[in-house]
Design a protein around this motif. Structure first.
Motif, PDB file in Angstrom:
ATOM      1  N   GLY A  62      10.172 -10.143  -1.025  1.00 48.85           N
ATOM      2  CA  GLY A  62      10.304  -8.751  -1.465  1.00 48.85           C
ATOM      3  C   GLY A  62      10.828  -7.809  -0.399  1.00 48.85           C
ATOM      4  O   GLY A  62      11.176  -6.662  -0.695  1.00 48.85           O
ATOM      5  N   SER A  63      10.917  -8.282   0.847  1.00 51.50           N
ATOM      6  CA  SER A  63      11.302  -7.385   1.948  1.00 51.50           C
ATOM      7  C   SER A  63      12.767  -6.942   1.875  1.00 51.50           C
ATOM      8  O   SER A  63      13.148  -5.951   2.491  1.00 51.50           O
ATOM      9  N   GLY A  64      13.595  -7.673   1.113  1.00 48.33           N
ATOM     10  CA  GLY A  64      15.006  -7.312   1.028  1.00 48.33           C
ATOM     11  C   GLY A  64      15.309  -6.257  -0.013  1.00 48.33           C
ATOM     12  O   GLY A  64      16.412  -5.699  -0.048  1.00 48.33           O
ATOM     13  N   VAL A  65      14.342  -5.972  -0.884  1.00 47.31           N
ATOM     14  CA  VAL A  65      14.574  -5.014  -1.973  1.00 47.31           C
ATOM     15  C   VAL A  65      13.786  -3.731  -1.679  1.00 47.31           C
ATOM     16  O   VAL A  65      12.570  -3.706  -1.814  1.00 47.31           O
ATOM     17  N   THR A  66      14.516  -2.701  -1.254  1.00 48.67           N
ATOM     18  CA  THR A  66      13.830  -1.485  -0.779  1.00 48.67           C
ATOM     19  C   THR A  66      14.399  -0.194  -1.365  1.00 48.67           C
ATOM     20  O   THR A  66      13.816   0.856  -1.200  1.00 48.67           O
ATOM     21  N   ARG A  67      15.566  -0.274  -2.059  1.00 46.89           N
ATOM     22  CA  ARG A  67      16.254   0.964  -2.460  1.00 46.89           C
ATOM     23  C   ARG A  67      16.489   1.003  -3.963  1.00 46.89           C
ATOM     24  O   ARG A  67      16.814  -0.009  -4.587  1.00 46.89           O
ATOM     25  N   ALA A  68      16.379   2.197  -4.520  1.00 51.10           N
ATOM     26  CA  ALA A  68      16.566   2.368  -5.967  1.00 51.10           C
ATOM     27  C   ALA A  68      17.992   2.035  -6.396  1.00 51.10           C
ATOM     28  O   ALA A  68      18.225   1.624  -7.530  1.00 51.10           O
ATOM     29  N   GLU A  69      18.970   2.192  -5.468  1.00 54.78           N
ATOM     30  CA  GLU A  69      20.367   1.965  -5.873  1.00 54.78           C
ATOM     31  C   GLU A  69      20.775   0.485  -5.857  1.00 54.78           C
ATOM     32  O   GLU A  69      21.895   0.147  -6.241  1.00 54.78           O
ATOM     33  N   GLN A  70      19.868  -0.392  -5.408  1.00 57.51           N
ATOM     34  CA  GLN A  70      20.194  -1.817  -5.459  1.00 57.51           C
ATOM     35  C   GLN A  70      20.139  -2.330  -6.900  1.00 57.51           C
ATOM     36  O   GLN A  70      19.328  -1.861  -7.701  1.00 57.51           O
ATOM     37  N   ILE A  71      21.034  -3.276  -7.203  1.00 57.99           N
ATOM     38  CA  ILE A  71      20.963  -3.962  -8.502  1.00 57.99           C
ATOM     39  C   ILE A  71      20.446  -5.373  -8.211  1.00 57.99           C
ATOM     40  O   ILE A  71      21.074  -6.132  -7.471  1.00 57.99           O
ATOM     41  N   VAL A  72      19.281  -5.679  -8.759  1.00 57.65           N
ATOM     42  CA  VAL A  72      18.651  -6.964  -8.485  1.00 57.65           C
ATOM     43  C   VAL A  72      18.969  -7.927  -9.632  1.00 57.65           C
ATOM     44  O   VAL A  72      18.715  -7.622 -10.800  1.00 57.65           O
ATOM     45  N   VAL A  73      19.555  -9.072  -9.272  1.00 59.37           N
ATOM     46  CA  VAL A  73      19.958 -10.064 -10.265  1.00 59.37           C
ATOM     47  C   VAL A  73      18.954 -11.208 -10.258  1.00 59.37           C
ATOM     48  O   VAL A  73      18.726 -11.832  -9.218  1.00 59.37           O
ATOM     49  N   ALA A  74      18.351 -11.463 -11.418  1.00 58.13           N
ATOM     50  CA  ALA A  74      17.348 -12.522 -11.536  1.00 58.13           C
ATOM     51  C   ALA A  74      17.867 -13.604 -12.470  1.00 58.13           C
ATOM     52  O   ALA A  74      18.797 -13.369 -13.233  1.00 58.13           O
ATOM     53  N   THR A  75      17.265 -14.803 -12.422  1.00 56.24           N
ATOM     54  CA  THR A  75      17.614 -15.826 -13.403  1.00 56.24           C
ATOM     55  C   THR A  75      17.156 -15.331 -14.772  1.00 56.24           C
ATOM     56  O   THR A  75      16.580 -14.262 -14.884  1.00 56.24           O
ATOM     57  N   GLY A  76      17.366 -16.121 -15.806  1.00 51.11           N
ATOM     58  CA  GLY A  76      17.037 -15.693 -17.172  1.00 51.11           C
ATOM     59  C   GLY A  76      15.641 -15.110 -17.332  1.00 51.11           C
ATOM     60  O   GLY A  76      15.461 -14.103 -17.991  1.00 51.11           O
ATOM     61  N   ALA A  77      14.650 -15.733 -16.710  1.00 46.89           N
ATOM     62  CA  ALA A  77      13.267 -15.277 -16.872  1.00 46.89           C
ATOM     63  C   ALA A  77      12.897 -14.312 -15.745  1.00 46.89           C
ATOM     64  O   ALA A  77      12.967 -14.675 -14.583  1.00 46.89           O
ATOM     65  N   ILE A  78      12.531 -13.081 -16.110  1.00 45.95           N
ATOM     66  CA  ILE A  78      12.133 -12.111 -15.075  1.00 45.95           C
ATOM     67  C   ILE A  78      10.613 -12.143 -14.954  1.00 45.95           C
ATOM     68  O   ILE A  78       9.892 -11.664 -15.828  1.00 45.95           O
ATOM     69  N   GLU A  79      10.139 -12.743 -13.877  1.00 46.25           N
ATOM     70  CA  GLU A  79       8.691 -12.890 -13.668  1.00 46.25           C
ATOM     71  C   GLU A  79       8.218 -11.883 -12.614  1.00 46.25           C
ATOM     72  O   GLU A  79       8.768 -11.848 -11.517  1.00 46.25           O
ATOM     73  N   ASP A  80       7.194 -11.118 -12.964  1.00 45.60           N
ATOM     74  CA  ASP A  80       6.641 -10.166 -11.991  1.00 45.60           C
ATOM     75  C   ASP A  80       6.032 -10.878 -10.793  1.00 45.60           C
ATOM     76  O   ASP A  80       5.844 -10.282  -9.734  1.00 45.60           O
ATOM     77  N   THR A  81       5.743 -12.174 -10.960  1.00 45.20           N
ATOM     78  CA  THR A  81       5.129 -12.921  -9.857  1.00 45.20           C
ATOM     79  C   THR A  81       6.132 -13.188  -8.731  1.00 45.20           C
ATOM     80  O   THR A  81       5.738 -13.517  -7.618  1.00 45.20           O
ATOM     81  N   VAL A  82       7.450 -13.066  -9.022  1.00 48.53           N
ATOM     82  CA  VAL A  82       8.457 -13.235  -7.961  1.00 48.53           C
ATOM     83  C   VAL A  82       8.441 -11.961  -7.114  1.00 48.53           C
ATOM     84  O   VAL A  82       8.666 -10.865  -7.641  1.00 48.53           O
ATOM     85  N   PRO A  83       8.177 -12.087  -5.789  1.00 46.54           N
ATOM     86  CA  PRO A  83       8.023 -10.879  -4.956  1.00 46.54           C
ATOM     87  C   PRO A  83       9.213  -9.917  -5.035  1.00 46.54           C
ATOM     88  O   PRO A  83       9.018  -8.698  -5.044  1.00 46.54           O
TER      89      PRO A  83
END
Length: 469
Positions: A62-83
């Motif tokens: 989770g340390s790489g995601v810090t800004r609202a303007e980032q677009i985070v790309v996840a695999t098909g399943a978006i799990e809150d358990t992924v930091p």
């Protein structure tokens, strides 16, 4: 899609994520990412390559995601358990799935080719890419597997091709339903058979996909895709349909007089509208690859590529990684690495290999307990029906990544069924034991075929078998 945006790919080393990240980067965006394999020290060369190509890598904490303007790309399943996903929600960043992002890029291109179907997608996508590239059309391509024509020391992960923004070619997946997001100029459907979803769901998904296209390229040799073609004709859209078939002159493109070569095929190509007949040579084996070639020819013809030029380009199509890929020959035994994992693909592989003499030693690693239960009868009848009396099937237990999967049908159920129908089949507790058994059985003239999907280590296993012969 605006440029100069910062994208963060969660699982950037994945076979579907890495090429997509490269396409997004080529459009002028900054790329960051994380991967569990990186944290565990696996496949270091891949991550060194990404760093060398301007990608910033972070631990998957989770340390790489810090800004609202980032677009985070996840695999098909978006799990809150992924930091990284939790961090994205806290930072107010936009989260998109891989299918969402890919379909956005695809739909933004003025001209697009979507390649769908149960089997043959990666090969057809690779063939379309090579023909368009050879014709100077500079396509951007997203494939699900490495295209050997585009792989070199600087592009070892060539499952994508970076081209222009005006022509986008992609393999389109029905297994997660994401096919519903694509609006193609040209829709190719190779075949439809039971694999991940019910036939009713599949008919809806593929029907919508072809219905939204300007041109649909459809296989008359498959009942379901032939029905899609008939539906479009019944709707008064006959001009939107391009059909193909083996040995059937009623199709727009048909192949005749197929002759197998040790590493390929020759055939006569007939075009119905012009009456033109051309000699064609492929350097990938099997009748199923002739069908794949017809699908690709139909797609590029719809984009204005001349048929003779396209046929010429196909002659130098080098194939797709892990699609009947010869690993090597040692002491008279050839090892082949193959992605076949459902009954149709397994049948295509066995038929192709049996065009030539020699016993087959088949290692089949199922890609899950679910498919074995769903298609138990088809697996048993498929192997027993296509194996020769001296062939041997050896199976480890299915790939199991944990979770609550129903594990009631295992590899021994399949092996016992094949034995009951008079063919040689064994189920052993793990892959290492299967490897030992195959090395023990192997004799000059044999061909060892390693089959399975969703497991990158199968290729390493095939290479180790060759080394042990």
């Amino acid at each position: 899609m605006t440029h100069d945006v910062s994208y963060f790919f969660c699982g950037i080393g994945g076979s579907g994520m890495l090429p997509l990240a490269m396409i997004v980067q080529a459009q002028g965006n900054a790329i960051e990412g994380s991967d569990r394999a990186l944290d565990q020290g696996r496949t270091p060369a891949k991550f060194d390559w990404l760093r060398a190509h301007g990608v910033t890598l972070h631990p998957q904490d989770g340390s790489g995601v810090t800004r609202a303007e980032q677009i985070v790309v996840a695999t098909g399943a978006i799990e809150d358990t992924v930091p990284d996903i939790g961090a994205a929600k806290r930072a107010g960043a936009t989260i998109v799935t891989r299918p969402q992002l890919l379909s956005q890029l695809f739909n933004a291109a003025p001209t697009s080719v979507g390649v769908a179907g149960t089997s043959g997608k990666s090969t057809i996508t690779g063939m379309v890419a090579w023909i368009l590239h050879s014709a100077g059309r500079a396509p951007t391509v997203m494939n699900g597997a490495v295209m050997k024509n585009f792989a070199d020391p600087d592009h070892p992960f060539a499952s994508a091709l970076i081209g222009g923004a005006d022509l986008f070619v992609a393999e389109v997946d029905e297994s997660d339903g994401s096919i519903a997001r694509y609006d193609p100029t040209v829709a190719v459907v190779s075949n439809i058979s039971l694999d991940h979803k019910s036939m009713e769901e599949l008919r809806d998904l593929f029907g919508g996909f072809t219905g939204r296209a300007k041109t649909a390229v459809l296989n008359l040799d498959n009942l379901e895709t032939a029905a899609l073609a008939q539906t479009l004709v019944d709707q008064g859209r006959a001009d939107a349909v391009v059909t193909f078939a083996l040995g059937n002159d009623d199709a727009d493109l048909s192949a005749h007089d197929l002759k197998p070569l040790p590493t390929g095929m020759t055939f006569d190509l007939a075009e119905r509208s012009s009456g033109e007949r051309l000699k064609a040579t492929l350097n990938v084996p099997g009748a199923h690859n002739v069908a794949n070639a017809l699908a690709a020819l139909g797609a590029v013809r719809a984009l204005g590529v001349r048929l003779d030029e396209a046929v010429k380009a196909l002659e130098s199509f080098a194939g797709i990684r892990r699609r009947m890929e010869v690993v090597g020959t040692k002491n008279g035994v050839t090892v082949i690495d193959d992605f076949a994992h459902n009954p149709d693909k397994i049948a295509a592989t066995l038929k192709t290999l049996h065009a030539f003499d020699g016993r087959l030693l088949i290692l089949f690693q199922p890609h899950g307990f679910g498919p074995l239960k769903l298609m138990k009868r088809e697996f048993i009848e498929g192997f027993a029906g296509l194996m020769r009396p001296d062939d041997v099937l050896v199976m480890p237990e299915p790939v199991y990544y944990g979770g609550t999967t129903d594990r009631s049908v295992g590899s021994e159920d399949i092996a016992a069924g094949v034995r009951a129908l008079g063919r040689n089949a064994e189920a052993l507790h793990d892959r290492a034991a299967c490897g030992d058994r195959i090395v023990e059985l192997a004799q000059p003239g044999d061909r060892i075929i390693v089959m399975g999907a969703r497991d990158d280590t199968l290729s390493e296993f095939a290479a180790e078998l060759l080394a042990r012969l």
